[in-house]
Structures are given as structure tokens and as C-alpha cells.
Design a protein around this motif. Structure first.
Motif, PDB file in Angstrom:
ATOM      1  N   LEU A 147       0.817  -1.214   0.000  1.00 17.54           N
ATOM      2  CA  LEU A 147       0.000   0.000   0.000  1.00 17.54           C
ATOM      3  C   LEU A 147       0.846   1.256   0.000  1.00 17.54           C
ATOM      4  CD1 LEU A 147      -2.629   1.544   0.341  1.00 17.54           C
ATOM      5  CD2 LEU A 147      -2.597   1.011   2.742  1.00 17.54           C
ATOM      6  N   GLU A 148       1.994   1.183   0.703  1.00 13.21           N
ATOM      7  CA  GLU A 148       2.759   2.424   0.849  1.00 13.21           C
ATOM      8  C   GLU A 148       3.354   2.893  -0.471  1.00 13.21           C
ATOM      9  OE1 GLU A 148       5.618   1.651   3.748  1.00 13.21           O
ATOM     10  OE2 GLU A 148       6.585   0.013   2.681  1.00 13.21           O
ATOM     11  N   HIS A 149       3.550   1.993  -1.423  1.00 18.74           N
ATOM     12  CA  HIS A 149       4.057   2.453  -2.710  1.00 18.74           C
ATOM     13  C   HIS A 149       3.013   3.298  -3.432  1.00 18.74           C
ATOM     14  CE1 HIS A 149       7.410  -0.804  -3.069  1.00 18.74           C
ATOM     15  NE2 HIS A 149       7.438  -0.123  -1.953  1.00 18.74           N
ATOM     16  N   VAL A 150       1.757   2.863  -3.353  1.00 21.28           N
ATOM     17  CA  VAL A 150       0.694   3.659  -3.976  1.00 21.28           C
ATOM     18  C   VAL A 150       0.591   5.010  -3.272  1.00 21.28           C
ATOM     19  CG1 VAL A 150      -1.667   3.605  -4.747  1.00 21.28           C
ATOM     20  CG2 VAL A 150      -0.493   1.482  -4.351  1.00 21.28           C
ATOM     21  N   LEU A 151       0.662   4.989  -1.947  1.00 21.40           N
ATOM     22  CA  LEU A 151       0.583   6.250  -1.206  1.00 21.40           C
ATOM     23  C   LEU A 151       1.770   7.141  -1.515  1.00 21.40           C
ATOM     24  CD1 LEU A 151      -0.750   5.161   2.254  1.00 21.40           C
ATOM     25  CD2 LEU A 151      -1.949   6.162   0.350  1.00 21.40           C
ATOM     26  N   PHE A 152       2.923   6.514  -1.798  1.00 17.27           N
ATOM     27  CA  PHE A 152       4.098   7.303  -2.159  1.00 17.27           C
ATOM     28  C   PHE A 152       3.869   8.049  -3.472  1.00 17.27           C
ATOM     29  CE2 PHE A 152       8.212   7.731  -4.251  1.00 17.27           C
ATOM     30  CZ  PHE A 152       8.906   8.440  -3.283  1.00 17.27           C
ATOM     31  N   VAL A 153       3.289   7.354  -4.447  1.00 19.18           N
ATOM     32  CA  VAL A 153       2.968   8.017  -5.716  1.00 19.18           C
ATOM     33  C   VAL A 153       1.991   9.159  -5.479  1.00 19.18           C
ATOM     34  CG1 VAL A 153       1.961   7.701  -7.987  1.00 19.18           C
ATOM     35  CG2 VAL A 153       3.397   5.943  -7.029  1.00 19.18           C
TER      36      VAL A 153
ATOM     37  N   ALA B 178       1.550  10.892  -2.732  1.00 16.00           N
ATOM     38  CA  ALA B 178       2.234  12.001  -2.062  1.00 16.00           C
ATOM     39  C   ALA B 178       3.088  12.777  -3.049  1.00 16.00           C
ATOM     40  CB  ALA B 178       3.094  11.467  -0.916  1.00 16.00           C
ATOM     41  N   GLY B 179       3.782  12.065  -3.947  1.00 11.86           N
ATOM     42  CA  GLY B 179       4.600  12.747  -4.939  1.00 11.86           C
ATOM     43  C   GLY B 179       3.775  13.627  -5.858  1.00 11.86           C
ATOM     44  N   LEU B 180       2.624  13.117  -6.259  1.00  8.69           N
ATOM     45  CA  LEU B 180       1.734  13.891  -7.135  1.00  8.69           C
ATOM     46  C   LEU B 180       1.252  15.146  -6.411  1.00  8.69           C
ATOM     47  CD1 LEU B 180       0.850  13.217  -9.962  1.00  8.69           C
ATOM     48  CD2 LEU B 180      -1.243  12.280  -9.048  1.00  8.69           C
ATOM     49  N   PHE B 181       0.901  14.984  -5.141  1.00  2.00           N
ATOM     50  CA  PHE B 181       0.433  16.128  -4.361  1.00  2.00           C
ATOM     51  C   PHE B 181       1.531  17.179  -4.228  1.00  2.00           C
ATOM     52  CE2 PHE B 181      -0.375  18.476  -0.519  1.00  2.00           C
ATOM     53  CZ  PHE B 181      -1.720  18.753  -0.619  1.00  2.00           C
ATOM     54  N   LEU B 182       2.755  16.726  -3.970  1.00  3.75           N
ATOM     55  CA  LEU B 182       3.855  17.680  -3.783  1.00  3.75           C
ATOM     56  C   LEU B 182       4.154  18.420  -5.084  1.00  3.75           C
ATOM     57  CD1 LEU B 182       6.220  15.642  -1.493  1.00  3.75           C
ATOM     58  CD2 LEU B 182       4.842  17.599  -0.898  1.00  3.75           C
TER      59      LEU B 182
ATOM     60  N   LEU C 196      -6.262   9.360  -5.857  1.00  4.01           N
ATOM     61  CA  LEU C 196      -5.452   8.131  -5.908  1.00  4.01           C
ATOM     62  C   LEU C 196      -5.320   7.513  -4.513  1.00  4.01           C
ATOM     63  CD1 LEU C 196      -3.720   6.171  -7.402  1.00  4.01           C
ATOM     64  CD2 LEU C 196      -1.785   7.686  -7.123  1.00  4.01           C
TER      65      LEU C 196
END
Lengths: 167, 102
Positions: B6-12, B14-18, B46
Motif C-alpha cells: 500500500l505504501e508504494h501507492v501512497l508514495f505516488v 504524495a509525490g503527485l500532491f507535492l 489516488l
């Protein structure tokens, strides 16, 4: 296979999003809009991999279709020729990077502290479009109707705003 | 998606948000600021879809549906505002809009 596809779509999403914001070759808003379409399309790919088929379709239809066409219409209408000779101010870049870094640090701390190592459960709702529709029209019926009123209000507001001076 | 945690999806997400946040702060063109706002909304979408998938709960997807609808309404009104502004001031740049700075 699906994991590889996920990483490909993720990299594509982040790359295109970066090119929307900071494109070293062109400062033209049309280029940004095109890369936003690519971002949204690859995001729809990720949605499909996450078993959200209906939302992937809606994403492509509403965002890549309607919203981006609206954006392109406005870009063509405004004819922003002088965008390219404007410089990005260094102060703005520095403050932007500082605030983005701060929020990135908060995100990183949260990720590390949460210790999420969940792998997805087996699919219980295959397709999931029919259960989604049932949920939308039973439990979320009132929000659904309110959203339709919101769309009507937005339409009236947009027409009112884009009319000539109302005397 | 059997191996992706799950954390990989959340990482994407977070990156999109930043990236969207960076665009809102750095860019000076109202239209590009608007596109960056869309990026941030999509990052939230996402994250919601990912949680909905990993918790096996469809409520998150209904929330994303509503977010997409509200975002469409927001874009319509916002772009009408930008067009009205351009008609009055002949600009779509935030640096030219300093009426309230005194």
C-alpha cells in the motif's frame, strides 16, 4: 506483471506531472495541458490496476475529456503570448521548494511511523461497478442529489460570469 | 497488484500532491496554477482509491466519484472567473493582480 505495470504507470504519472509544472523546453500552457492529459490517462491506468474500473472510465471521460477541453478552450481564448518571456522568480522557487520539502518531510515521517506493510486482499467484489452503483443510489442518495444541484448552480454561475457586463 | 504494498501507492499519491503544490507556489500563470490544483485533487483521489482497494471497502470509491464531480464544477466556475478577469484586466498573471496589495 501487474506490479510491473503499476510501477510503469506510476513513473509515467510522476514524470508527466513534473512536466506539467516545470517543463524545461516550453513554458506554453498548451504543453502543460497536454502533459496533464497524459498524467490523467496514466492515473486511470493505475485506477484499473486498483480494480476501480468505473472510476478509471469516469476519470478519462470527465477529466481527460471534458475538463481538459475546457482548459484548452480557455487557453486558446486568452491567447497568452507573453508567457514565454516572463521569468520565474528565484524567490518564488526557493519558498516553493522550502514548503514542498517541509510537507515532504511530514509525509516521510508519517510513512515511516505508520509501518504500513499491507498487501492487497483477495478481490471480493469483482468488477465492483454494480456494488458501487447500488451504494451510490441507496446509502449516498442524498449526497448524489445535492451534487446534481451543485452542478446546476455551477452551470448557472459559469454562464452568469462569462456574460458581458450585466447592466 | 498482488505484490505492490500500500505504501508504494501512497508514495505516488504524495509525490503527485507535492508536485501540484510546487506548481501552485512557483508558477505565475493562473491557468497553470489551476492545472496544478487538479494535480493535487487527483493525488487525493489516488490515495482514496488505494485505501478503498486495500481495505476492500467501496465507500472510498463513492467519495472519489463525488470529488470528481465537484472538481468538474469547480473548473467550470474557475475558468469562467479567469475569462471574466481577462476581459477586465487583459492578464492571466498573478503578478499583475496587485489591486489589494495597496
Amino acid at each position: 506483471m501487474q506490479a510491473a505495470l503499476f510501477y510503469i504507470f506510476s513513473a509515467l504519472t510522476l514524470l508527466c506531472a513534473l512536466l506539467v509544472v516545470i517543463n524545461p523546453f516550453s513554458r506554453n500552457p498548451v504543453t502543460s495541458a497536454m502533459f496533464l492529459v497524459l498524467t490523467i490517462a496514466s492515473l486511470a491506468g493505475i485506477f484499473i490496476l486498483l480494480q476501480a474500473f468505473f472510476l478509471a472510465a469516469v476519470q478519462v471521460l470527465v477529466y481527460a475529456g471534458a475538463v481538459m477541453v475546457l482548459f484548452l478552450f480557455v487557453i486558446m481564448l486568452l491567447d497568452l503570448k507573453d508567457e514565454e518571456r516572463r521569468r520565474i522568480r528565484t524567490f518564488g522557487v526557493v519558498t516553493g521548494l522550502i514548503s514542498v520539502g517541509a510537507i515532504a518531510a511530514i509525509f516521510a515521517r508519517t510513512f515511516l511511523a505508520s509501518g504500513l506493510r499491507i498487501s492487497p486482499p483477495a478481490i471480493s467484489q469483482a468488477g465492483a461497478t454494480q456494488p458501487l452503483g447500488e451504494l451510490l443510489f441507496s446509502r449516498y442518495l442524498l449526497p448524489f442529489e445535492i451534487v446534481s444541484v451543485l452542478l446546476l448552480v455551477a452551470m448557472v454561475g459559469a454562464i452568469l460570469l462569462s456574460k458581458r457586463e450585466l447592466e | 497488484m498482488t505484490q505492490v504494498p500500500l505504501e508504494h501507492v501512497l508514495f505516488v499519491s504524495a509525490g503527485l500532491f507535492l508536485l501540484g503544490l510546487l506548481g501552485v507556489i512557483v508558477r505565475r500563470n493562473l491557468l497553470i496554477i489551476y492545472m496544478s490544483l487538479e494535480l493535487m485533487l487527483n493525488a487525493a483521489n489516488l490515495a482514496l482509491v488505494a485505501f478503498s482497494r486495500y481495505a476492500n471497502d467501496l465507500n472510498g470509491q463513492v467519495m472519489v466519484f463525488f470529488i470528481i464531480t465537484v472538481a468538474a464544477a469547480e473548473v467550470a466556475v474557475g475558468l469562467a472567473l479567469i475569462v471574466a478577469l481577462y476581459r477586465k484586466r487583459q492578464t492571466a498573471h498573478v503578478e499583475d493582480l496587485t489591486t489589494m496589495r495597496s
